[in-house]
Design a protein around this motif. Structure first.
Motif, mmCIF file in Angstrom:
data_model
loop_
_atom_site.group_PDB
_atom_site.id
_atom_site.type_symbol
_atom_site.label_atom_id
_atom_site.label_comp_id
_atom_site.label_asym_id
_atom_site.label_seq_id
_atom_site.Cartn_x
_atom_site.Cartn_y
_atom_site.Cartn_z
ATOM 1 N N THR A 56 16.775 -7.823 -18.775
ATOM 2 C CA THR A 56 16.702 -8.299 -17.215
ATOM 3 C C THR A 56 16.366 -6.897 -16.562
ATOM 4 N N ARG A 57 17.260 -5.980 -16.818
ATOM 5 C CA ARG A 57 17.282 -4.775 -16.216
ATOM 6 C C ARG A 57 16.076 -3.607 -16.599
ATOM 7 N N HIS A 58 15.496 -3.817 -17.656
ATOM 8 C CA HIS A 58 14.398 -2.857 -18.109
ATOM 9 C C HIS A 58 13.067 -3.676 -18.212
ATOM 10 N N LEU A 59 12.886 -4.787 -18.656
ATOM 11 C CA LEU A 59 11.698 -5.389 -18.790
ATOM 12 C C LEU A 59 11.381 -6.334 -17.622
ATOM 13 N N LEU A 60 11.951 -7.165 -16.995
ATOM 14 C CA LEU A 60 11.969 -7.837 -15.780
ATOM 15 C C LEU A 60 11.876 -6.982 -14.777
ATOM 16 N N ASP A 61 12.749 -6.023 -14.495
ATOM 17 C CA ASP A 61 12.791 -5.213 -13.438
ATOM 18 C C ASP A 61 11.483 -4.405 -13.386
ATOM 19 N N SER A 62 10.916 -3.946 -14.613
ATOM 20 C CA SER A 62 9.538 -3.067 -14.521
ATOM 21 C C SER A 62 8.440 -4.127 -14.061
ATOM 22 N N LEU A 63 8.410 -5.231 -14.926
ATOM 23 C CA LEU A 63 7.332 -6.096 -14.536
ATOM 24 C C LEU A 63 7.297 -6.757 -13.257
ATOM 25 N N ALA A 64 8.337 -6.633 -12.346
ATOM 26 C CA ALA A 64 8.227 -7.257 -11.190
ATOM 27 C C ALA A 64 7.137 -6.478 -10.330
ATOM 28 N N ILE A 65 6.776 -5.214 -10.611
ATOM 29 C CA ILE A 65 6.108 -4.732 -9.829
ATOM 30 C C ILE A 65 4.588 -4.686 -10.289
ATOM 31 N N LEU A 66 4.460 -5.548 -11.220
ATOM 32 C CA LEU A 66 2.984 -5.549 -11.918
ATOM 33 C C LEU A 66 1.954 -6.139 -10.903
ATOM 34 N N PRO A 67 2.331 -7.231 -10.150
ATOM 35 C CA PRO A 67 1.108 -7.687 -9.094
ATOM 36 C C PRO A 67 0.743 -6.545 -8.105
ATOM 37 N N TYR A 68 1.424 -5.337 -8.051
ATOM 38 C CA TYR A 68 1.110 -4.207 -6.855
ATOM 39 C C TYR A 68 0.497 -3.159 -8.070
ATOM 40 N N VAL A 69 0.328 -3.101 -9.080
ATOM 41 C CA VAL A 69 -0.363 -2.015 -9.870
ATOM 42 C C VAL A 69 -2.132 -2.376 -9.777
ATOM 43 N N ARG A 70 -2.542 -1.188 -9.706
ATOM 44 C CA ARG A 70 -4.142 -1.324 -9.565
ATOM 45 C C ARG A 70 -4.748 -0.070 -9.932
ATOM 46 N N GLY A 71 -5.916 -0.085 -10.549
ATOM 47 C CA GLY A 71 -6.835 1.111 -10.777
ATOM 48 C C GLY A 71 -6.958 1.061 -12.244
ATOM 49 N N ALA A 72 -7.677 2.118 -12.828
ATOM 50 C CA ALA A 72 -7.826 2.290 -14.119
ATOM 51 C C ALA A 72 -6.909 3.191 -14.789
ATOM 52 N N THR A 73 -6.257 4.195 -13.894
ATOM 53 C CA THR A 73 -5.132 5.207 -14.605
ATOM 54 C C THR A 73 -4.008 5.064 -14.062
ATOM 55 N N LEU A 74 -2.921 5.264 -14.761
ATOM 56 C CA LEU A 74 -1.601 5.262 -13.973
ATOM 57 C C LEU A 74 -0.636 6.120 -14.757
ATOM 58 N N ALA A 75 0.206 6.955 -13.775
ATOM 59 C CA ALA A 75 1.112 7.980 -14.334
ATOM 60 C C ALA A 75 2.380 7.459 -14.015
ATOM 61 N N ASP A 76 3.229 7.354 -14.926
ATOM 62 C CA ASP A 76 4.772 7.092 -14.747
ATOM 63 C C ASP A 76 5.459 8.292 -14.821
ATOM 64 N N LEU A 77 6.069 8.719 -13.489
ATOM 65 C CA LEU A 77 6.872 9.832 -13.325
ATOM 66 C C LEU A 77 8.313 9.717 -13.591
ATOM 67 N N GLY A 78 8.855 10.625 -14.446
ATOM 68 C CA GLY A 78 10.198 10.447 -14.741
ATOM 69 C C GLY A 78 10.494 9.229 -15.413
ATOM 70 N N ARG A 135 -5.546 13.338 -11.669
ATOM 71 C CA ARG A 135 -5.533 12.697 -10.673
ATOM 72 C C ARG A 135 -5.520 11.230 -11.246
ATOM 73 N N PHE A 136 -4.723 10.301 -10.337
ATOM 74 C CA PHE A 136 -4.443 9.161 -10.900
ATOM 75 C C PHE A 136 -4.453 7.936 -9.790
ATOM 76 N N ASP A 137 -5.173 6.826 -10.244
ATOM 77 C CA ASP A 137 -5.262 5.674 -9.357
ATOM 78 C C ASP A 137 -3.866 5.034 -8.930
ATOM 79 N N CYS A 138 -3.051 5.132 -9.553
ATOM 80 C CA CYS A 138 -1.764 4.443 -9.406
ATOM 81 C C CYS A 138 -0.671 5.443 -9.872
ATOM 82 N N ILE A 139 0.434 5.520 -9.170
ATOM 83 C CA ILE A 139 1.422 6.324 -9.622
ATOM 84 C C ILE A 139 3.000 5.502 -9.534
ATOM 85 N N THR A 140 3.645 5.515 -10.443
ATOM 86 C CA THR A 140 5.022 4.687 -10.500
ATOM 87 C C THR A 140 6.152 5.596 -10.676
ATOM 88 N N ALA A 141 7.330 5.361 -10.048
ATOM 89 C CA ALA A 141 8.276 6.242 -10.370
ATOM 90 C C ALA A 141 9.488 5.118 -9.784
#
Length: 217
Positions: A56-78, A135-141
């Motif tokens: 719940t707190r890790h997998l589903l919480d992370s995947l809740a933002i999947l519809p908003y992720v875009r681009g060919a490159t992503l950096a996940d900070l922290g 440089r990244f198309d999408c950054i998550t934090a």
């Protein structure tokens, strides 16, 4: 809780989120959860201990933002133990993903997870955010820092047309005045994470368009 029960819980949560993942993605997500649970006993990577809570707190919480992720490159900070970066990489393969954390034991886990799960195009970097290049198309934090600190340390990593997805518990109204010049809040979404009785919000940020430029709708 058995693997079958965790599988059912994850499938139910994905259906509630309206997500259809590629073949074997659910099994790979559970492989990641199992690996995290095993390493957590020694390395204390997350305060969430029980497998059901991790789903719940890790997998589903992370995947809740999947519809908003875009681009060919992503950096996940922290990223810590790979959240939300690894679940996003499993759910939507084919994107170049860089997982950034300054903690050595967490990066060791990330590299083992990348190897064990055969995550193509994913790499882990042990570094302070301000020292990362590219440089990244999408950054998550995810609950990484205040909006001002996030963008102050890592704003140089966002491509000109890129988007920054900041995962927060509360709406973070008090943080908005701290957004550095050159960046703006584009949207804010209240997220409903199945099985999680807590507030979740996603703030979408980007560069302020240059004078005369037209922002895409």
């Amino acid at each position: 809780m058995t693997r079958a029960a965790l599988h059912a819980r994850l499938e139910h949560g994905l259906a509630a989120l309206g997500l259809a993942l590629p073949g074997q993605a659910v099994e790979r997500l559970l492989d990641y959860q199992a690996l995290l649970e095993r390493w957590n006993g020694t390395y204390n990577l997350t305060a969430v201990r029980d497998p059901e809570g991790m789903v719940t707190r890790h997998l589903l919480d992370s995947l809740a933002i999947l519809p908003y992720v875009r681009g060919a490159t992503l950096a996940d900070l922290g990223t810590g133990p790979g959240l939300p970066g690894i679940p996003l990489a499993i759910a939507a393969p084919g994107r170049e993903v860089v997982l950034v954390d300054s903690n050595g034991k967490k990066v060791r886990f990330l590299r083992e997870a990348i190897r064990a799960l055969q995550l193509e195009g994913v790499r882990a970097v042990q570094s302070r955010v301000e020292e990362v290049e590219g440089r990244f198309d999408c950054i998550t934090a995810r609950a990484f820092a205040s909006l001002g600190d996030m963008l102050g340390w890592g704003g140089h990593l966002l491509a000109p047309e890129g988007i920054w997805l900041a995962m927060k518990g509360k709406p973070a109204d008090e943080e908005l005045p701290g957004i550095p010049p050159g960046f703006e809040l584009r949207a804010r979404h209240a997220l409903e994470v199945p099985g999680l009785d807590a507030e979740r919000h996603l703030l979408v940020l980007g560069h302020v368009p240059a004078s005369g430029a037209v922002t895409a709708a």
